[in-house]
Design a protein around this motif. Structure first.
Motif, short mmCIF file in Angstrom:
data_model
loop_
_atom_site.label_atom_id
_atom_site.label_comp_id
_atom_site.label_asym_id
_atom_site.label_seq_id
_atom_site.Cartn_x
_atom_site.Cartn_y
_atom_site.Cartn_z
N GLU A 763 0.83 -1.21 0.00
CA GLU A 763 0.00 0.00 0.00
C GLU A 763 0.86 1.26 0.00
OE1 GLU A 763 -2.46 -0.40 3.41
OE2 GLU A 763 -3.72 -1.99 2.57
N ILE A 764 1.98 1.22 0.70
CA ILE A 764 2.89 2.36 0.71
C ILE A 764 3.47 2.58 -0.68
CG2 ILE A 764 5.10 3.22 1.61
CD1 ILE A 764 4.43 1.79 4.24
N ARG A 765 3.94 1.49 -1.32
CA ARG A 765 4.52 1.61 -2.66
C ARG A 765 3.49 2.14 -3.64
NH1 ARG A 765 6.25 -3.86 -1.61
NH2 ARG A 765 8.39 -3.94 -0.82
N GLU A 766 2.26 1.65 -3.55
CA GLU A 766 1.21 2.09 -4.47
C GLU A 766 0.91 3.57 -4.28
OE1 GLU A 766 -3.48 1.05 -5.52
OE2 GLU A 766 -2.30 -0.24 -4.19
N ALA A 767 0.83 4.02 -3.03
CA ALA A 767 0.55 5.43 -2.76
C ALA A 767 1.68 6.31 -3.30
CB ALA A 767 0.37 5.65 -1.27
N ALA A 769 3.73 5.58 -5.79
CA ALA A 769 3.69 5.55 -7.26
C ALA A 769 2.63 6.49 -7.81
CB ALA A 769 3.42 4.11 -7.74
N GLN A 770 1.56 6.70 -7.06
CA GLN A 770 0.47 7.59 -7.49
C GLN A 770 0.67 9.02 -7.00
OE1 GLN A 770 -3.10 5.72 -6.09
NE2 GLN A 770 -2.89 3.93 -7.44
N GLY A 771 1.80 9.29 -6.37
CA GLY A 771 2.08 10.65 -5.91
C GLY A 771 1.35 11.03 -4.63
N ARG A 772 0.79 10.06 -3.91
CA ARG A 772 0.07 10.35 -2.67
C ARG A 772 1.02 10.14 -1.48
NH1 ARG A 772 -3.34 6.70 -1.57
NH2 ARG A 772 -2.88 5.16 -3.20
N ARG A 773 1.96 11.06 -1.35
CA ARG A 773 2.99 10.92 -0.31
C ARG A 773 2.39 11.01 1.10
NH1 ARG A 773 8.21 11.29 -2.31
NH2 ARG A 773 8.98 11.68 -0.19
N ASN A 774 1.40 11.88 1.28
CA ASN A 774 0.77 12.00 2.60
C ASN A 774 0.12 10.69 3.02
OD1 ASN A 774 1.57 14.65 2.85
ND2 ASN A 774 -0.35 15.49 2.10
N ILE A 779 0.18 5.65 6.20
CA ILE A 779 0.15 4.19 6.29
C ILE A 779 1.35 3.69 7.10
CG2 ILE A 779 0.29 2.06 4.96
CD1 ILE A 779 -1.12 3.64 2.66
N ALA A 780 2.53 4.29 6.83
CA ALA A 780 3.72 3.89 7.58
C ALA A 780 3.57 4.26 9.06
CB ALA A 780 4.96 4.57 6.99
N HIS A 781 2.97 5.43 9.32
CA HIS A 781 2.75 5.87 10.70
C HIS A 781 1.82 4.89 11.42
CE1 HIS A 781 2.20 8.76 13.99
NE2 HIS A 781 0.92 8.42 13.95
N THR A 782 0.77 4.46 10.74
CA THR A 782 -0.18 3.52 11.34
C THR A 782 0.50 2.18 11.62
OG1 THR A 782 -2.02 4.58 10.19
CG2 THR A 782 -2.37 2.34 11.02
N GLU A 803 8.54 5.89 7.50
CA GLU A 803 7.83 7.14 7.73
C GLU A 803 8.78 8.34 7.68
OE1 GLU A 803 4.92 9.21 11.11
OE2 GLU A 803 6.29 7.60 11.64
N ALA A 804 9.94 8.20 8.33
CA ALA A 804 10.90 9.30 8.36
C ALA A 804 11.44 9.60 6.97
CB ALA A 804 12.04 8.96 9.31
N ALA A 805 11.71 8.55 6.18
CA ALA A 805 12.24 8.77 4.83
C ALA A 805 11.24 9.52 3.97
CB ALA A 805 12.58 7.41 4.19
N ILE A 806 9.96 9.17 4.07
CA ILE A 806 8.94 9.86 3.28
C ILE A 806 8.77 11.29 3.77
CG2 ILE A 806 6.51 9.86 2.61
CD1 ILE A 806 6.55 6.79 2.98
N LYS A 807 8.71 11.47 5.08
CA LYS A 807 8.51 12.81 5.66
C LYS A 807 9.65 13.74 5.28
CE LYS A 807 7.07 13.19 9.94
NZ LYS A 807 5.85 14.01 9.84
#
Length: 920
Positions: A763-767, A769-774, A779-782, A803-807
């Motif tokens: 789910e993280i990879r899919e988000a 790929a679709q540009g939905r970083r938030n 998802i990682a936070h959860t 989570e930290a890498a995305i943030k």
């Protein structure tokens, strides 16, 4: 004889008259027929004189006008020659002056005597000034050039400073964001630790269990204190720490201090004593949290650095005026003391008395620096008085306002005033302070320094006909201790009633309470507050009650919520642990609580039901608390609905953000029950309606969760936990603690995690790929939070890295790498978890159903589901094998409905399954 006409003579006379008058005469004109005689010759000379006179006059006028270039006359008269000479001199002077003006000082004038000397002297002075001016100009130009170069350098420096300022601001923002995030992440599990320990302490526990949980609770509060110190120091540095101005009771501040410090003092054998100026009002205006923060810091330090003796917390009234009070707070100990050099290092950031202190005693050195800042912000100052080896007195002053709340005076009823009481204590300070408290309440107090003296005083008072009504006996005294003294007093043959005995002790130890329990006495734990002392005295006088067992009167009772009992509360919270803690707190306090897992559900529930208050979390999926509050405030009928932020985001900016969105107040996590209850009392008006037993009906698509009841655990379920302890990285004890030690609930939580988080890496990879970083970050936070809840340390750490890498907007390759590591860690954990979890019996269909065992389980399950009781999950888990064997596929549907708290659906499926089995 010369023949002269009279009119010709008149012309000559007029010409000379005009000359004498300074006027310009015209030439004399004789007729053409005039004879060439002496007169004509004379007229010719006169006309020539007139011409020269006119020329000289014109030159004079020209010179007078400054026109030295005027063409000089050609006459040779002496006057004409003098004027010509003057004109030449003026021309020379003018030329020399022009040369001087050009900077050529090589020419002089040599006419007119003293004038030329003066002029030449002036020229020399001008030359000197000119040279000086030239030198100055050259120097000035050099300075101007130098300043130009400096200005260019300054511009470069300013550009560098601007870059540095931007970098500093970015770093400061990053620091603030980091602190806010760390505050949230640390406080969320801390809320579970402290909150569940608080709940567990209200249950029936053995003495050993209570001791363990109290230590967990106090350790959690200590860790929270360190977190608060770091956050407060950062806020102070940024100038964002706020001082509140609210009504508060000083006794509550001291009660909290006693709760947090007394056990530490007791463990070291130290007496903690409160000495409060009797003229000081209890109701004040200021910031009780910050006052308590300084006192706790001072007192903890005193406990840390004191091996034996006592710690006295003294509060004195320094001055009072119409604007308020100036108070002096002192914490005096009998510890190691400080040298003058060591004292000078205190109250500075990260400084302690000497470098060996940290190694021996621990600590960051931040506490005193923060205390100094806080005292300054409250209009006071700090200081220390100490002598090496003889103890220290740390003090601070603070300006506080006078409260308009009516003071609750601690006075005896008229019929009880003057009652004689005895205080026995070998500590002179404790003896004096306790006696003065009682005297201020109108008791007649006698003092004794030992148990033997106390017995003698009781006998003497009885013989004189003025017996004691109460004897307050310190437990640890030389010779006879308090309990032994109480026993001997009880055995005395007196003419009057034996005085009630109350044991006063600074040592909160099991053996003390066990002995008090056996003796059937009441016990007061030091430090004793006036209200606690009065309550204990009235209890034994009025009722003659001797509290049996471990009866500790400590004055720290829970806030009375009777005035709002039955009030309806909507809890908006997405974290399972926080849901459980808050729901139990609310339910145990006589409130009716519903749960919404995000802001969108909360918005629907607010519209569908009537609530007295909403407790709103900030960070939630679907719709966060801020957005939900804004949407609620758009509805006019809910403009006055109290909304209280209840979040782990404890920064001042977070609070301001909540208030700006329309929330009424703010409660920080970990939740302090008293603080939460105070807020509820503040915002919920007293109710006059009957207490509601069950919630009003809500819409079918909205989840309502009732508080969880104490668990019932079977040996079978406990056995099922054994394989889980072998899983690497799974902290089973920590996971159980988060569900109040209920194995069935923990197993249910593990199943939820396995089913809910198995696909989170994908789910993280899919988000992403679709540009939905938030969404990817959420998802990682959860995943991180839920892994922490069940005690899966490795999975929690890997999810936190994702989570930290995305943030932090890390490169895509880095994010993909940590996502892959997270997926591998999670996959390995889930595999081990499935192997350790109780296996579903595939052969269930072939097995014979034990109807005698099944029917009681169904009856119990039906009853719990009909009452919306979440204990149904525990009952299903305990009898899962039996239910799956009997109900086949329906069992999975029932379990799923129970896990999502859809009790009506579970009840419906259970009815269908009963019908299939023909069970009535």
């Amino acid at each position: 004889m010369l023949n002269v006409k009279e009119e010709d003579l008149d012309k000559i006379s007029e010409a000379f008259y005009l000359i004498l008058s300074g006027k310009t005469p015209n030439p004399i004109v004789l007729g053409d027929d005039y004879p060439d005689n002496e007169l004509r010759q004379a007229v010719g000379y006169i006309n020539k004189l007139i011409d020269e006179y006119n020329d000289i006059t014109g030159l004079s006028y020209a010179l007078a006008r400054g026109d030295i270039q005027f063409e000089p006359p050609k006459g040779r008269m002496q006057v004409s020659q003098s004027i010509k000479s003057l004109q030449a001199s003026l021309r020379t002077l003018t030329w020399v002056t022009q040369q001087i003006a050009k900077g050529d000082f090589s020419h002089n004038v040599n006419f007119m005597g003293e004038f030329s000397e003066a002029f030449n002297s002036m020229a020399r002075q001008l030359e000197s000034s000119f040279n000086e001016r030239k030198t100055v100009q050259e120097h000035l130009q050099s300075r101007v050039d130098e300043m130009g170069r400096m200005r260019l350098a300054m511009l470069n420096i300013m550009e560098d400073l601007e870059d540095a300022r931007n970098e500093a601001e970015a770093a400061s923002k990053a620091k603030a964001d980091f602190l806010a995030n760390m505050s949230h992440e640390i406080r969320t599990p801390m809320n579970a630790v402290i909150g569940m320990a608080h709940l567990a302490l209200k249950t029936d526990l053995t003495n050993k269990q209570r001791d363990y949980i109290q230590k967990i609770h106090h350790s959690g509060q200590h860790l929270l204190g360190i977190i608060n110190d770091i956050l407060d120091f950062s806020k102070i540095e940024a100038g964002k720490l706020d001082i509140e101005t609210i009504d508060f009771e000083l006794s509550r501040v001291l009660d909290n201090l006693a709760t947090l410090v007394s056990e530490k003092a007791s463990v070291k054998g130290l007496e903690l004593i409160f000495d409060v100026d009797p003229n000081l009002p209890d109701n004040l205006v200021g910031d009780p949290l910050r006052l308590g923060q300084i006192l706790i810091n001072y007192t903890n330090n005193s406990v840390k650095f004191t091996k034996e003796g006592e710690i006295v917390v003294r509060i004195l009234l320094i001055e009072e005026d119409n604007n308020g009070l100036l108070l002096r707070f002192e914490v005096k100990d009998t510890g190691i003391g400080l040298t003058q050099e060591q004292q000078e290092k205190l109250f500075q950031s990260f400084q302690q008395a000497d470098t060996t202190t940290t190694r021996k005693y621990g600590g960051t050195g931040l506490g005193l620096a923060i205390s100094k800042k806080l005292a300054n912000m409250m209009g006071g100052s700090v200081g220390v008085e100490s002598e090496y080896g003889k103890g220290s007195t740390f003090w601070f002053t603070a300006r506080l306002g006078k409260s308009r709340i009516r003071e609750k005076h601690l006075q005896l009823a008229p019929d009880l005033r003057g009652c004689r009481v005895l205080v026995a204590d070998d500590n002179p300070n404790a003896l004096h302070i306790l006696s003065e408290m009682l005297r201020s309440m109108s008791f007649d107090v006698a003092e004794a320094p030992s148990g033997d003296d106390a017995i003698k005083a009781v006998i003497e008072a009885d013989s004189t006909g003025a017996p004691f009504v109460i004897a307050f006996l310190d437990w640890r005294m030389p010779g006879l201790d308090g309990i032994e003294t109480a026993a001997q007093i009880s055995a005395l043959k007196l003419n009057h009633d034996v005085p009630h005995r109350i044991i006063v002790t600074a040592y909160n130890a099991e053996d003390v309470f066990h002995r008090v329990e056996e003796a059937g006495l009441m016990v007061l734990v030091k430090p004793v507050s006036p209200s606690t002392l009065l309550d204990a005295a009235i209890t034994v006088i009025k009722g003659g009650v001797h509290i049996q067992g471990k009866a500790v009167v400590d004055g720290h009772g829970r806030t009375d919520l009777a005035s709002i009992a039955g009030a309806r509360v909507l809890l908006v919270e997405d974290n399972d642990l926080n849901q459980q803690v808050a729901m139990e707190l609310l339910s145990d306090s006589g409130l009716t609580a519903d749960l919404a897992e995000n802001g969108e559900i909360a918005l629907r529930m607010v519209c569908a039901n009537r609530y007295d208050v909403v407790l709103m979390d900030m960070q939630m999926p679907v719709m966060d608390g801020i957005t939900a509050t804004v949407e609620i405030r758009k509805l006019k009928e809910y403009a006055n609905l109290p909304i209280i932020a209840m979040t782990a985001n404890a920064m001042v900016s977070d609070r301001d953000h909540c208030l700006a969105a329309g929330m009424n107040d703010h409660v920080a996590k970990p939740i302090d029950p008293d603080e939460l209850f105070d807020r509820l009392l503040k915002w919920i008006p007293p109710l006059k309606r009957p207490i509601a037993v069950k919630s009003d009906t809500v819409k079918p698509d909205i989840t309502v969760v009732q508080a969880v009841k104490p668990p019932t655990t079977s040996p079978e379920v406990n056995d099922q936990l054994a394989p889980l302890y072998a899983i690497d990285g799974l902290d089973v004890k920590n996971g159980l603690r988060r569900v109040l030690g209920k194995p069935a609930s923990y197993l249910s939580l593990l199943k939820k995690f396995a089913s809910g988080q198995a696909n989170s890496p994908e789910e993280i990879r899919e988000a992403l790929a679709q540009g939905r970083r938030n969404d990817a970050e959420r998802i990682a936070h959860t995943a991180k939070g839920t892994a922490g809840n069940i005690g899966s340390v490795h999975v929690q750490q890997m999810a936190a890295r994702v989570e930290a890498a995305i943030k932090n907007n890390a490169p895509d390759d880095d994010i993909q790498r940590v996502c892959e590591e997270f997926a591998q860690t999670l996959q390995g954990f889930l595999l081990a978890l499935r192997q350790a979890m109780p296996q579903e019996r595939k052969q269930a269909e072939a097995e014979t159903v034990d109807m005698q065992a099944l029917i009681p389980v169904i009856s119990k399950l039906e009853k719990l589901l009909s009452e919306d009781d979440s204990e149904a999950a525990d009952v299903f888990c305990e009898s899962a094998a039996l239910l799956r064997t009997a109900f086949k596929g329906d069992a999975a549907e029932i379990e799923s409905a129970i896990q999502t708290f859809d009790f009506e659906q579970a009840l419906s499926i259970l009815a269908r399954a009963k019908k299939t089995l023909k069970i009535t």
